[in-house]
Motif scaffolding. Structure first.
Motif, PDB file in Angstrom:
ATOM      1  N   THR A  83       0.832  -1.201   0.000  1.00  0.00           N
ATOM      2  CA  THR A  83       0.000   0.000   0.000  1.00  0.00           C
ATOM      3  C   THR A  83       0.866   1.250   0.000  1.00  0.00           C
ATOM      4  O   THR A  83       0.595   2.221  -0.722  1.00  0.00           O
ATOM      5  CB  THR A  83      -0.934  -0.003   1.221  1.00  0.00           C
ATOM      6  N   ALA A  84       1.928   1.247   0.805  1.00  0.00           N
ATOM      7  CA  ALA A  84       2.827   2.394   0.843  1.00  0.00           C
ATOM      8  C   ALA A  84       3.491   2.600  -0.519  1.00  0.00           C
ATOM      9  O   ALA A  84       3.630   3.742  -0.997  1.00  0.00           O
ATOM     10  CB  ALA A  84       3.884   2.193   1.926  1.00  0.00           C
ATOM     11  N   ALA A  85       3.907   1.508  -1.154  1.00  0.00           N
ATOM     12  CA  ALA A  85       4.533   1.619  -2.472  1.00  0.00           C
ATOM     13  C   ALA A  85       3.556   2.183  -3.494  1.00  0.00           C
ATOM     14  O   ALA A  85       3.922   3.025  -4.325  1.00  0.00           O
ATOM     15  CB  ALA A  85       5.048   0.257  -2.923  1.00  0.00           C
ATOM     16  N   ALA A  86       2.301   1.726  -3.448  1.00  0.00           N
ATOM     17  CA  ALA A  86       1.297   2.253  -4.374  1.00  0.00           C
ATOM     18  C   ALA A  86       1.091   3.742  -4.151  1.00  0.00           C
ATOM     19  O   ALA A  86       0.962   4.514  -5.111  1.00  0.00           O
ATOM     20  CB  ALA A  86      -0.026   1.503  -4.193  1.00  0.00           C
ATOM     21  N   GLY A  87       1.082   4.172  -2.897  1.00  0.00           N
ATOM     22  CA  GLY A  87       0.939   5.596  -2.608  1.00  0.00           C
ATOM     23  C   GLY A  87       2.085   6.405  -3.183  1.00  0.00           C
ATOM     24  O   GLY A  87       1.882   7.490  -3.743  1.00  0.00           O
ATOM     25  N   ALA A 117       9.695   5.180   4.329  1.00  0.00           N
ATOM     26  CA  ALA A 117      10.446   5.768   3.222  1.00  0.00           C
ATOM     27  C   ALA A 117       9.551   6.036   2.020  1.00  0.00           C
ATOM     28  O   ALA A 117       9.782   6.977   1.254  1.00  0.00           O
ATOM     29  CB  ALA A 117      11.602   4.849   2.833  1.00  0.00           C
ATOM     30  N   ASP A 118       8.511   5.216   1.859  1.00  0.00           N
ATOM     31  CA  ASP A 118       7.558   5.407   0.763  1.00  0.00           C
ATOM     32  C   ASP A 118       6.487   6.434   1.097  1.00  0.00           C
ATOM     33  O   ASP A 118       5.560   6.640   0.310  1.00  0.00           O
ATOM     34  CB  ASP A 118       6.911   4.075   0.394  1.00  0.00           C
ATOM     35  N   GLY A 119       6.604   7.068   2.269  1.00  0.00           N
ATOM     36  CA  GLY A 119       5.700   8.157   2.616  1.00  0.00           C
ATOM     37  C   GLY A 119       4.525   7.775   3.474  1.00  0.00           C
ATOM     38  O   GLY A 119       3.671   8.631   3.771  1.00  0.00           O
ATOM     39  N   MET A 120       4.449   6.526   3.919  1.00  0.00           N
ATOM     40  CA  MET A 120       3.333   6.119   4.759  1.00  0.00           C
ATOM     41  C   MET A 120       3.491   6.689   6.165  1.00  0.00           C
ATOM     42  O   MET A 120       4.569   6.609   6.769  1.00  0.00           O
ATOM     43  CB  MET A 120       3.235   4.588   4.821  1.00  0.00           C
TER      44      MET A 120
END
Length: 316
Positions: A83-87, A117-120
């Motif tokens: 989910t974090a990567a998709a965001g 790191a992915d913004g979550m």
């Protein structure tokens, strides 16, 4: 009906590779019993959203339509990472509600560090609160803290996810007799079975204890399809003690399978599935002439080497 992962308007930037390959795996442990093993390589769908993560998330992200997403998982949750990567890839805000006190998770493990790191935004809650995560008051408190969000359940498993996973079954129409998948929350199995044709069946291998997955799959099919859909069953003997539990014997089996087939084996789901199928073939559970597809739902965690010590229990 919600769009399926094979119909991804708005998600084209993710560029999934569909349908995933179906590869033969010559293996004497199956062939001596007249059983043909195929590998459904869902791990190759997308680098950051492999396997059932893409199939379950895609329809939920279409429904979110760019709004922030709030979802749930344990400290090593594959679902949170996806989910974090998709965001990050699509440019929407994500919130991950993590089971366990924050101090116990500092410094962040590699999985949660990747989410951050992915913004979550990580929101830690104690285990009692986490168990009550579906309670309207608990949800209201989370949304008050983080603003209006599209809420996706733990593991991404809801009616839309099950509908998304029907495409997995459709990709196997006329090609296999049994389609087998490791199960955490039941959403993939619910959709897989629904996508298969009469005469085909889906087999779920739960990776955790509890005996609750049958009810979960039935509930998901009722919500997604209005009632039972397809033929499916569960074999609950191969969880190796529960979620995130492994044994030296399981690691040895996975190492051997990697050597035989050149396939990197994820230990918490895929290894248990392949071990179960090998044992079932040896027990004569599949009649001679059966073609079995093992759905490879993910790849090894790049932050840990194969055979690493077992993780503490975490989310799917």
């Amino acid at each position: 009906m919600p769009a399926t992962p094979s119909d991804p308007p708005g998600l084209s930037r993710l560029r999934p590779a569909l349908p995933s390959p179906l590869q033969p795996a010559a293996d004497d442990r199956f062939e001596r019993h007249g059983v043909r093993l195929l590998l459904k390589r869902d791990d190759l769908i997308h680098q950051d959203l492999p396997g059932n993560k893409w199939r379950k998330l895609a329809p939920n992200l279409l429904a979110a339509a760019g709004r922030p997403v709030l979802t749930f998982g344990g400290a090593y949750s594959n679902h949170l990472r996806a989910t974090a990567a998709a965001g990050r890839l699509l440019g929407f805000r994500t919130v991950g509600v993590v089971r366990g006190d924050e101090l116990a998770h500092r410094p962040l493990n590699p999985s949660l560090a990747q989410c951050a790191a992915d913004g979550m935004r990580l929101h830690f809650v104690d285990r009692r609160t986490y168990r009550a995560k579906a309670d309207p008051q608990v949800l209201a408190g989370l949304l008050s803290a983080h603003g209006e969000c599209e809420v996706i359940p733990e593991g991404g498993s809801n009616a839309m996810a099950a509908q998304g996973c029907t495409e997995l079954g459709r990709e196997l129409l006329g090609r296999v007799d049994v389609a087998a998948v490791a199960c955490g929350t039941g959403g993939t199995l619910a959709g897989l079975a629904a996508g298969l044709a009469p005469g085909q069946r889906a087999l779920g291998i739960p990776v955790l204890r509890g005996g609750f997955l049958g009810d979960a799959v039935r509930d998901l099919q009722r919500e997604a399809f209005g009632g039972p859909a397809g033929t499916w069953s569960l074999d609950e003997r191969f969880h190796f003690g529960g979620y995130a539990r492994t044994t030296p014997g399981l690691h040895a089996f996975a190492d051997d399978f990697e050597d035989r087939h050149g396939l990197p084996i994820e230990r918490l789901y895929v290894a248990k599935l392949l071990y179960a199928l090998t044992e079932l073939a040896g027990q004569g559970a599949f009649p001679a002439g059966t073609t079995v597809a093992a759905v490879i739902t993910g790849r090894p965690d790049p932050t840990e080497p194969p055979g690493a010590p077992q993780k503490p229990p975490g989310g799917h």
